[in-house]
Design a protein around this motif. Structure first.
Motif, PDB file in Angstrom:
ATOM      1  N   ASP A   1       7.074 -11.850  -8.666  1.00 17.66           N
ATOM      2  CA  ASP A   1       6.189 -10.611  -7.519  1.00 17.66           C
ATOM      3  C   ASP A   1       6.081  -9.458  -8.086  1.00 17.66           C
TER       4      ASP A   1
ATOM      5  N   THR B   1       5.286  -6.312 -10.872  1.00 19.32           N
ATOM      6  CA  THR B   1       4.453  -5.079 -12.168  1.00 19.32           C
ATOM      7  C   THR B   1       4.821  -5.394 -13.082  1.00 19.32           C
TER       8      THR B   1
ATOM      9  N   SER C   1      -3.063  -0.860  -9.543  1.00 19.63           N
ATOM     10  CA  SER C   1      -2.285  -0.823  -8.423  1.00 19.63           C
ATOM     11  C   SER C   1      -3.514  -1.866  -6.923  1.00 19.63           C
ATOM     12  N   THR C   2      -4.152  -0.998  -6.642  1.00 21.31           N
ATOM     13  CA  THR C   2      -5.645  -2.108  -5.322  1.00 21.31           C
ATOM     14  C   THR C   2      -6.381  -2.780  -6.001  1.00 21.31           C
TER      15      THR C   2
ATOM     16  N   ASP D   1      -3.651  -5.891  -5.950  1.00 24.26           N
ATOM     17  CA  ASP D   1      -2.842  -6.468  -4.737  1.00 24.26           C
ATOM     18  C   ASP D   1      -3.946  -7.036  -3.967  1.00 24.26           C
ATOM     19  N   ASN D   2      -5.264  -6.930  -4.532  1.00 24.10           N
ATOM     20  CA  ASN D   2      -6.894  -7.262  -3.733  1.00 24.10           C
ATOM     21  C   ASN D   2      -6.371  -9.184  -4.712  1.00 24.10           C
TER      22      ASN D   2
ATOM     23  N   ARG E   1      -4.161 -10.575  -5.555  1.00 26.28           N
ATOM     24  CA  ARG E   1      -3.251 -11.523  -5.138  1.00 26.28           C
ATOM     25  C   ARG E   1      -3.429 -11.825  -3.697  1.00 26.28           C
ATOM     26  N   HIS E   2      -3.829 -10.769  -2.910  1.00 26.50           N
ATOM     27  CA  HIS E   2      -4.758 -11.443  -1.108  1.00 26.50           C
ATOM     28  C   HIS E   2      -5.142 -12.480  -1.496  1.00 26.50           C
TER      29      HIS E   2
END
Length: 262
Positions: A111, A113, A243-244, A247-248, A250-251
């Motif tokens: 999980d 980074t 980071s964005t 995150d996108n 992984r979502h």
């Protein structure tokens, strides 16, 4: 992180990472590591030490591998968590090759980074294994300021690198160091004309020797002043972009997994 000035860029991104999240800088440059020397720390434990301690669990027990990695992770005076590579090129190259089986698969499912410093991109045998498991790849391009002609030659080589990396399942971000003789947007437009749609974002990075020296271990610059230096402002912006994107991705991966039939 691949290309020019990758060690400086990786450490600057770690310092500027948003939301207070701690990230790990993993030095996996096969030409040899410089991070331990930069940060004025012992050369051991290194990536090779971790691989040796993982041993028979490599590729079989991700939790054991991550626990070993965590136990040997170090922290710089600036608070950056890092794992250096071996200094000598033969040992460094061997460690990177062995990490493909022993360390990278575990990091890919973790999980946390991880910013992997891969050094210069080398065409021919194919991208590093680390690139195949990456969510995002930052291609760092430092401009040649001697002349526009010299800069243009390096941009042509940049295009060739982007062509290789475009085959990966990763978001590619181009980070351009310096604004002479071309602006980052101009270089990004040229790359997009040559390899349409390959680069998701283009970011400008200041050519800032003081900030670069500070993230490499120079003392005498306070944390407050460091955050105000041009390179760190740009690195913080780029870290937010990355980071964005991660995150996108992984979502989206989680949503795709939830939709799979049981």
């Amino acid at each position: 992180v691949v290309g020019d000035a990758t060690t400086t860029t990786a450490v600057a991104l770690a310092v500027g990472w948003p939301n207070g999240d701690e990230v790990l800088v993993l030095e996996a440059d096969p030409s040899g590591g410089s991070l331990a020397g930069w940060l004025d720390t012992p050369s051991q434990p290194s990536l090779a030490t971790i691989i040796a301690n993982v041993g028979a669990d490599a590729g079989l027990d991700d939790r054991s591998t991550l626990a070993t990695l965590e136990s040997m992770t170090r922290r710089s005076r600036a608070g950056v968590r890092f794992v250096p590579n071996a200094v000598r090129s033969r040992a460094a190259h061997r460690a990177v090759d062995e990490a493909a089986a022993a360390v990278l698969p575990a990091l890919a499912v973790a999980d946390s980074t991880v910013l992997v410093d891969l050094g210069a991109h080398r065409g021919g045998p194919g991208p590093s294994t680390a690139l195949h498991v990456a969510d995002a790849v930052v291609v760092v391009h430092r401009q040649a300021t001697a002349s526009a002609a010299a800069a243009t030659v390096r941009i042509e080589r940049l295009v060739e690198s982007i062509e290789d990396l475009a085959r990966l399942d990763a978001d590619i971000v181009l980070a351009v160091i310096g604004n002479t003789p071309f602006e980052a947007g101009e270089i990004g437009a040229f790359v997009d004309d040559s390899v349409p749609g390959a680069v998701r974002r283009v970011a400008a990075m200041a050519d800032d020797p003081l900030a670069a020296a500070t993230v490499a271990g120079r003392t005498g610059v306070s944390a407050k002043r460091l955050r105000r230096l041009p390179l760190m402002r740009d690195a913080s912006h780029l870290a937010t972009v990355l980071s964005t994107l991660v995150d996108n991705r992984r979502h989206s991966d989680r949503l795709g997994s939830d939709r799979q039939p049981s």
